[in-house]
Write an enzyme that holds these catalytic residues in place. Sequence first.
Site, short mmCIF file in Angstrom:
data_model
loop_
_atom_site.label_atom_id
_atom_site.label_comp_id
_atom_site.label_asym_id
_atom_site.label_seq_id
_atom_site.Cartn_x
_atom_site.Cartn_y
_atom_site.Cartn_z
N ASP A 13 120.40 11.68 0.76
CA ASP A 13 121.03 10.40 1.16
C ASP A 13 120.07 9.22 1.08
OD1 ASP A 13 123.34 11.87 1.82
OD2 ASP A 13 122.46 12.36 3.76
N LYS A 16 119.94 7.53 -4.08
CA LYS A 16 119.57 7.85 -5.47
C LYS A 16 120.56 7.26 -6.47
CE LYS A 16 119.71 12.21 -4.36
NZ LYS A 16 119.67 12.15 -2.90
N GLY A 40 127.11 13.32 -2.47
CA GLY A 40 128.02 12.18 -2.47
C GLY A 40 127.21 10.95 -2.81
N HIS A 41 127.25 10.52 -4.05
CA HIS A 41 126.45 9.36 -4.47
C HIS A 41 127.32 8.11 -4.46
CE1 HIS A 41 123.48 12.24 -6.67
NE2 HIS A 41 123.34 12.24 -5.37
N GLN A 225 120.74 15.83 -3.33
CA GLN A 225 120.05 16.19 -2.09
C GLN A 225 118.61 15.64 -2.12
OE1 GLN A 225 121.87 19.15 -3.66
NE2 GLN A 225 123.55 18.10 -2.69
P1 IMP Z 1 124.89 22.94 1.75
O1 IMP Z 1 124.20 22.29 0.58
O2 IMP Z 1 126.32 22.50 1.89
O3 IMP Z 1 124.73 24.42 1.76
O4 IMP Z 1 124.16 22.42 3.09
C1 IMP Z 1 122.82 22.79 3.42
C2 IMP Z 1 122.07 21.65 4.06
O5 IMP Z 1 121.87 20.61 3.11
C3 IMP Z 1 122.80 20.97 5.23
O6 IMP Z 1 121.84 20.52 6.16
C4 IMP Z 1 123.48 19.78 4.59
O7 IMP Z 1 123.75 18.75 5.53
C5 IMP Z 1 122.41 19.39 3.59
N1 IMP Z 1 122.98 18.66 2.44
C6 IMP Z 1 123.68 19.17 1.41
N2 IMP Z 1 124.01 18.20 0.54
C7 IMP Z 1 123.49 17.05 1.03
C8 IMP Z 1 123.47 15.71 0.54
O8 IMP Z 1 123.98 15.37 -0.53
N3 IMP Z 1 122.81 14.82 1.33
C9 IMP Z 1 122.19 15.16 2.48
N4 IMP Z 1 122.17 16.40 2.97
C10 IMP Z 1 122.83 17.35 2.24
#
Ligand code: IMP
Length: 430
Positions: A13, A16, A40-41, A225
């Site tokens: 977040d 990017k 989510g960009h 991420q």
């Molecule tokens: P998952 O990717 O859904 O398995 O989530 C694993 C961890 O990564 C959790 O703490 C999510 O909140 C975090 N996470 C996954 N995608 C994002 C993102 O795009 N931005 C911020 N945190 C993310």
Amino acid sequence: MPNVVVIGAQWGDEGKGRIVDLISEQMDIITRYQGGNNAGHTIVIGDQKIILHHLPSGILREGKVSVIGNGVVIDPKVLIQELRELREAGYRADSGNLKISDRAHLIMPYHREIDIARESLRGSGKIGTTGRGIGPVYEDKAARRGIKFSDLLDPEYFHDRLKHSLEEQNSYLTKVLGKEPLDFKQIYTEYLEYANELKDFCCNVSELLNRANSEGKNILFEGAQGALLDIDLGTYPYVTSSNAGSGGACTGTGVSPTKIDLVLGIAKAYTTRVGEGPFPSEIGGELEERLREAGGEYGATTGRSRRCGWFDAVALKYAAMTNGISKLAITKLDVLTGFEKLRICVGYKHKGEVLSEFPSNNNVLKNCEPVYEETDGWQEDISAVTDFGELPVQAQDYLKKIEEVTGVSIYAVSLGPSREKIIFISELFQ
Ligand code: IMP
């Protein structure tokens, strides 16, 4: 401009999408290489706000080719919806400007079910996932029972692959998670419809990218991420299930490390994190709430409140080292306007000792006390500033401090979501 990898240098977040959108003007191809619709960009163009989940942010620039690499996981239902919304917003998204790797793995309905059911069973030990099936789909890939995009386009083979996977997953869903089994025929029919809608995008992405590179075209590799959510180098187990760091750009596209010229890290002027896991510079209390409100820190994918903290130079230095970040783009500096004092975390203290390295053990990280340096804030509105020298001296000092304590120089600073709210401080390539 040579080939660039753009990654989040914190816990995701960082903004990017906004920076990729900016740089992609000078690139020929923009490719995502890992993650899926957990991302989510958000990009703001004029009064339009676009949120992309699977698609690279370059899709919003005319004349560019957007690529989804083999390291990405795709939820076809969500992708089809995303493409529809994009076209409705007036953007082009067809097989001429979008290519999807034949090797990308597919998120299936059982992946989502397992992700959500597991998280609720974990109770207080949960990871805080986005519930999109990301962990389970990467597990299937590693367990060699995953389904690739090219498998979906071969109905007979897809039939066999799905049968094999579903048998195992239904047994897990019913016997371990206490859920109902899923119906083979329903999934098979539904996914063949998706195949029909997506087949024209299917591409041997490694061939395409390597050919483009040898023809002198520029490629931007867009991470999702952030470095600290990387499965190998992040704050495990509170991470996502892919290589969100710069190494993922190679394995997730089939382009070798020798062809990458630069890694640009994106970091917010403060730090945020969604989901569980240690966060040494988390602020807490009213001040955190104030920062969350000022920054609009709510997830673009799940709408969850993001945890907010001060800029963490210890974590950033670690991310820079493990990912080869040689330039930083700092986002959302404007959000810090109005805070009387600002802090930067410059060390972690554990059991009375200042650590010399970023700890790998969560139990240690969880119990680290941040060591802060405090600087004065500024009160002036900086959102219309176009030059570093016009920033209040306190904001200039804050940025210089970030460079000093992280050892990485700043390329650009954003002061708001729209395309023009950016200050360039140094050249990207020197
Ligand atoms: P998952 O990717 O859904 O398995 O989530 C694993 C961890 O990564 C959790 O703490 C999510 O909140 C975090 N996470 C996954 N995608 C994002 C993102 O795009 N931005 C911020 N945190 C993310």
